[in-house]
Write a protein that holds these residues in place. Structure first.
Motif, PDB file in Angstrom:
ATOM      1  N   ALA A  30       0.843  -1.194   0.000  1.00  0.00           N
ATOM      2  CA  ALA A  30       0.000   0.000   0.000  1.00  0.00           C
ATOM      3  C   ALA A  30       0.878   1.243   0.000  1.00  0.00           C
ATOM      4  O   ALA A  30       2.017   1.223   0.468  1.00  0.00           O
ATOM      5  CB  ALA A  30      -0.932   0.012   1.208  1.00  0.00           C
ATOM      6  N   GLN A  31       0.333   2.323  -0.541  1.00  0.00           N
ATOM      7  CA  GLN A  31       0.985   3.624  -0.512  1.00  0.00           C
ATOM      8  C   GLN A  31       0.106   4.580   0.297  1.00  0.00           C
ATOM      9  O   GLN A  31      -1.103   4.367   0.413  1.00  0.00           O
ATOM     10  CB  GLN A  31       1.188   4.156  -1.934  1.00  0.00           C
ATOM     11  N   PRO A  32       0.674   5.644   0.855  1.00  0.00           N
ATOM     12  CA  PRO A  32      -0.127   6.584   1.643  1.00  0.00           C
ATOM     13  C   PRO A  32      -1.209   7.257   0.798  1.00  0.00           C
ATOM     14  O   PRO A  32      -1.100   7.337  -0.427  1.00  0.00           O
ATOM     15  CB  PRO A  32       0.911   7.614   2.113  1.00  0.00           C
ATOM     16  N   PHE A  33      -2.252   7.746   1.463  1.00  0.00           N
ATOM     17  CA  PHE A  33      -3.304   8.482   0.764  1.00  0.00           C
ATOM     18  C   PHE A  33      -2.750   9.792   0.210  1.00  0.00           C
ATOM     19  O   PHE A  33      -1.966  10.479   0.863  1.00  0.00           O
ATOM     20  CB  PHE A  33      -4.472   8.770   1.710  1.00  0.00           C
ATOM     21  N   SER A  34      -3.173  10.119  -0.991  1.00  0.00           N
ATOM     22  CA  SER A  34      -2.785  11.357  -1.645  1.00  0.00           C
ATOM     23  C   SER A  34      -3.920  11.780  -2.563  1.00  0.00           C
ATOM     24  O   SER A  34      -4.431  10.973  -3.342  1.00  0.00           O
ATOM     25  CB  SER A  34      -1.498  11.155  -2.458  1.00  0.00           C
ATOM     26  N   LYS A  41      -2.150  -2.934  -3.442  1.00  0.00           N
ATOM     27  CA  LYS A  41      -1.827  -4.056  -4.317  1.00  0.00           C
ATOM     28  C   LYS A  41      -2.518  -5.322  -3.843  1.00  0.00           C
ATOM     29  O   LYS A  41      -2.429  -5.695  -2.677  1.00  0.00           O
ATOM     30  CB  LYS A  41      -0.304  -4.271  -4.347  1.00  0.00           C
ATOM     31  N   VAL A  42      -3.224  -5.968  -4.763  1.00  0.00           N
ATOM     32  CA  VAL A  42      -3.836  -7.268  -4.499  1.00  0.00           C
ATOM     33  C   VAL A  42      -3.568  -8.169  -5.696  1.00  0.00           C
ATOM     34  O   VAL A  42      -3.681  -7.745  -6.843  1.00  0.00           O
ATOM     35  CB  VAL A  42      -5.359  -7.152  -4.261  1.00  0.00           C
ATOM     36  N   GLU A  43      -3.165  -9.378  -5.412  1.00  0.00           N
ATOM     37  CA  GLU A  43      -2.921 -10.372  -6.471  1.00  0.00           C
ATOM     38  C   GLU A  43      -2.026  -9.814  -7.579  1.00  0.00           C
ATOM     39  O   GLU A  43      -2.308  -9.923  -8.772  1.00  0.00           O
ATOM     40  CB  GLU A  43      -4.242 -10.875  -7.052  1.00  0.00           C
ATOM     41  N   GLU A  44      -0.932  -9.163  -7.148  1.00  0.00           N
ATOM     42  CA  GLU A  44       0.114  -8.671  -8.054  1.00  0.00           C
ATOM     43  C   GLU A  44      -0.328  -7.520  -8.945  1.00  0.00           C
ATOM     44  O   GLU A  44       0.334  -7.201  -9.928  1.00  0.00           O
ATOM     45  CB  GLU A  44       0.663  -9.812  -8.926  1.00  0.00           C
ATOM     46  N   ARG A  45      -1.464  -6.896  -8.657  1.00  0.00           N
ATOM     47  CA  ARG A  45      -1.918  -5.746  -9.433  1.00  0.00           C
ATOM     48  C   ARG A  45      -2.296  -4.602  -8.497  1.00  0.00           C
ATOM     49  O   ARG A  45      -2.798  -4.812  -7.395  1.00  0.00           O
ATOM     50  CB  ARG A  45      -3.121  -6.116 -10.302  1.00  0.00           C
ATOM     51  N   TRP A  46      -2.057  -3.382  -8.970  1.00  0.00           N
ATOM     52  CA  TRP A  46      -2.327  -2.186  -8.182  1.00  0.00           C
ATOM     53  C   TRP A  46      -3.618  -1.519  -8.627  1.00  0.00           C
ATOM     54  O   TRP A  46      -3.939  -1.474  -9.815  1.00  0.00           O
ATOM     55  CB  TRP A  46      -1.193  -1.179  -8.345  1.00  0.00           C
ATOM     56  N   GLY A  47      -4.356  -0.992  -7.653  1.00  0.00           N
ATOM     57  CA  GLY A  47      -5.517  -0.165  -7.904  1.00  0.00           C
ATOM     58  C   GLY A  47      -5.567   0.948  -6.866  1.00  0.00           C
ATOM     59  O   GLY A  47      -4.619   1.124  -6.093  1.00  0.00           O
ATOM     60  N   PHE A  48      -6.666   1.692  -6.810  1.00  0.00           N
ATOM     61  CA  PHE A  48      -6.777   2.812  -5.874  1.00  0.00           C
ATOM     62  C   PHE A  48      -8.088   2.711  -5.092  1.00  0.00           C
ATOM     63  O   PHE A  48      -9.150   2.431  -5.659  1.00  0.00           O
ATOM     64  CB  PHE A  48      -6.738   4.146  -6.624  1.00  0.00           C
ATOM     65  N   ILE A  49      -7.988   2.938  -3.768  1.00  0.00           N
ATOM     66  CA  ILE A  49      -9.152   2.899  -2.891  1.00  0.00           C
ATOM     67  C   ILE A  49      -9.415   4.277  -2.301  1.00  0.00           C
ATOM     68  O   ILE A  49      -8.534   5.132  -2.246  1.00  0.00           O
ATOM     69  CB  ILE A  49      -8.976   1.875  -1.747  1.00  0.00           C
ATOM     70  N   ILE A  57     -10.646   2.731  -8.439  1.00  0.00           N
ATOM     71  CA  ILE A  57      -9.994   2.303  -9.683  1.00  0.00           C
ATOM     72  C   ILE A  57      -9.535   0.870  -9.456  1.00  0.00           C
ATOM     73  O   ILE A  57      -8.733   0.601  -8.559  1.00  0.00           O
ATOM     74  CB  ILE A  57      -8.809   3.222 -10.030  1.00  0.00           C
ATOM     75  N   GLN A  58     -10.050  -0.036 -10.248  1.00  0.00           N
ATOM     76  CA  GLN A  58      -9.812  -1.458 -10.037  1.00  0.00           C
ATOM     77  C   GLN A  58      -8.325  -1.816 -10.203  1.00  0.00           C
ATOM     78  O   GLN A  58      -7.610  -1.195 -10.998  1.00  0.00           O
ATOM     79  CB  GLN A  58     -10.654  -2.282 -11.014  1.00  0.00           C
ATOM     80  N   PRO A  59      -7.847  -2.833  -9.464  1.00  0.00           N
ATOM     81  CA  PRO A  59      -6.442  -3.238  -9.551  1.00  0.00           C
ATOM     82  C   PRO A  59      -6.133  -3.945 -10.878  1.00  0.00           C
ATOM     83  O   PRO A  59      -6.565  -5.081 -11.082  1.00  0.00           O
ATOM     84  CB  PRO A  59      -6.287  -4.190  -8.360  1.00  0.00           C
ATOM     85  N   LYS A  60      -5.393  -3.251 -11.724  1.00  0.00           N
ATOM     86  CA  LYS A  60      -5.015  -3.811 -13.017  1.00  0.00           C
ATOM     87  C   LYS A  60      -3.655  -3.331 -13.495  1.00  0.00           C
ATOM     88  O   LYS A  60      -3.202  -3.686 -14.574  1.00  0.00           O
ATOM     89  CB  LYS A  60      -6.069  -3.469 -14.063  1.00  0.00           C
TER      90      LYS A  60
END
Length: 327
Positions: A30-34, A41-49, A57-60
Motif C-alpha cells: 500500500a501507498q499513503p493516501f494522496s 496491491k492485491v494479487e500482483e496488481r495495483w488499484g486505488f481505494i 480504480i480497479q487493480p489492473k
C-alpha cells in the motif's frame, strides 16, 4: 481524514489517529493516501481505494505512483506509463519520442526527449523545452536543473516558463534541494559547505553546519515547517562540551531554538514536533525546544497524520500519538 499504513501477519491496512483499524489488513502492499486516494496491491496488481476502503480504480496496473495534481502515473504490462484521472480515465498517453516521464508536481511533469530533460503540462504538451541534462520536480514554483556532465555541470533553478530564476552564474554550487517556504539549501564543491538561499539566489545564510542531521536529504525536508536543524556555537560554553550544540534556525537565519549540547542528533519538524537524540535515545521536542516526549526510543520516524512509528526494542514497537502514548 488522517490514515496511516499498518502491517500485520494478515496483510497491510490502514489505521486512524486513535490507532483503530479503519481499513482491514487485506493488501499485499500500500501507498499513503494522496489527493483522497491510496494505491493498494492485491494479487500482483495495483488499484486505488477511497477512505472507505472501496476500490475507485480497479487493480489492473503493474506499477503506480500516488496521485498528485489529481493525476497518477501508472503502468500496464508493456509500454511507457500513462496518466489517469481519479476516475481511471486515461488523460495523457506517452509520445513515441518520450523515453521517460515522471509524476506531476506544481502542474508540470519531467520528461526526457532525445536524451534531454524538459517538462510537460497536464494536457501532455511540452511546456518547457527539453534542453537540460538533469532536472528535479517543481516545488514552490521552481525546479532544480543542470546542464553538462556531473562533475562539471552548471546548475540553477527555473520557473514555470523555463526561465532561470536562480541562474547558473550566481555562485558556484553543484547541488541544491527543492524549494520550500521560498528557501533552498545548496552545496558548493567544498566539503560540507552548505548555504541557505532565497528564490533569487541571494544567500541568506552561509556556511551552514548540518552535522546534527542524519543525512542531507532528511535535513532538506526540514525547511517545510520553517525550522532547520543546524550545529550552532554555544553562548555559554562549559568545560563539559566542545562549544557547539544542535539547535534550529528559521528561514531568516535567526535562532529559533537555542543550541543544546545534550542533543546528539536532530531531525526536521513534522506536525510541530521534531525527533532528537539524547544519550543514544530518541524523543521529541516542540517548536519552543521543550521536550514533550522523553527520549526513550531506539528508533523513531517523523509524525505523519498524527502518528509516528517508534521502536523500544525488538519486542516493543508501534505507533505513538503527539502525547507519546502508544495507540
Amino acid at each position: 481524514m488522517k490514515f496511516s499504513i499498518i502491517s500485520t501477519n494478515d496483510g497491510i491496512g490502514f489505521i486512524n489517529e486513535a490507532g483503530q483499524v479503519v481499513i482491514k489488513q487485506q493488501f499485499l502492499e500500500a501507498q499513503p493516501f494522496s489527493d483522497g486516494l491510496a494505491a493498494v496491491k492485491v494479487e500482483e496488481r495495483w488499484g486505488f481505494i477511497n477512505h472507505k476502503g472501496e476500490f475507485v480504480i480497479q487493480p489492473k496496473y503493474t506499477r503506480v505512483q500516488p496521485f498528485s495534481d489529481k493525476l497518477a502515473l501508472v503502468s500496464l504490462e508493456e509500454g511507457l506509463p500513462i496518466f489517469i484521472d481519479q476516475q481511471g480515465n486515461v488523460v495523457i498517453e506517452p509520445k513515441p519520442n518520450w523515453s521517460f516521464v515522471g509524476g506531476f508536481k506544481d502542474g508540470l511533469a519531467p520528461v526526457i526527449v532525445k536524451r534531454k530533460w524538459g517538462f510537460i503540462n497536464t494536457k501532455g504538451e511540452i511546456a518547457i523545452e527539453p534542453k537540460f541534462d538533469g532536472v528535479r520536480s517543481f516545488s514552490d514554483g521552481l525546479a532544480f536543473v543542470k546542464v553538462g556532465a556531473d562533475y562539471e555541470a552548471l546548475v540553477g533553478y527555473i520557473d514555470h516558463s523555463g526561465k532561470l530564476s536562480v541562474p547558473f552564474e550566481s555562485f558556484e554550487y553543484k547541488e541544491g534541494t527543492d524549494f520550500a517556504m521560498n528557501r533552498a539549501i545548496v552545496t558548493t564543491n567544498k566539503y560540507n559547505d552548505y548555504m541557505l538561499i532565497d528564490q533569487t539566489g541571494k544567500v541568506i545564510k552561509n556556511q551552514l553546519s548540518l552535522t546534527c542531521g542524519t543525512d542531507f536529504k532528511s535535513i532538506v525536508k526540514g525547511v517545510t515547517e520553517g525550522l532547520l536543524p543546524v550545529r550552532l556555537e554555544l553562548t555559554n560554553q562549559t568545560t563539559n562540551y566542545n562549544g557547539y550544540g544542535c539547535g534550529y534556525i528559521d528561514m531568516q537565519e535567526k535562532i529559533a531554538i537555542p543550541p543544546d549540547p545534550k542533543i546528539q542528533k536532530a531531525k526536521p519538524f513534522y506536525e510541530g514536533l521534531a525527533a532528537v537524540q539524547i544519550k543514544g535515545k530518541w524523543g521529541y521536542i516542540n517548536r519552543t525546544g521543550l521536550r514533550v516526549i522523553e527520549p526513550k526510543f531506539n528508533g523513531v520516524s517523523h509524525f505523519t497524520d498524527g502518528l509516528a512509528y517508534v521502536i523500544v526494542n525488538a519486542a516493543s514497537q508501534g505507533f505513538i500519538n503527539h502525547s507519546g502514548q502508544f495507540v
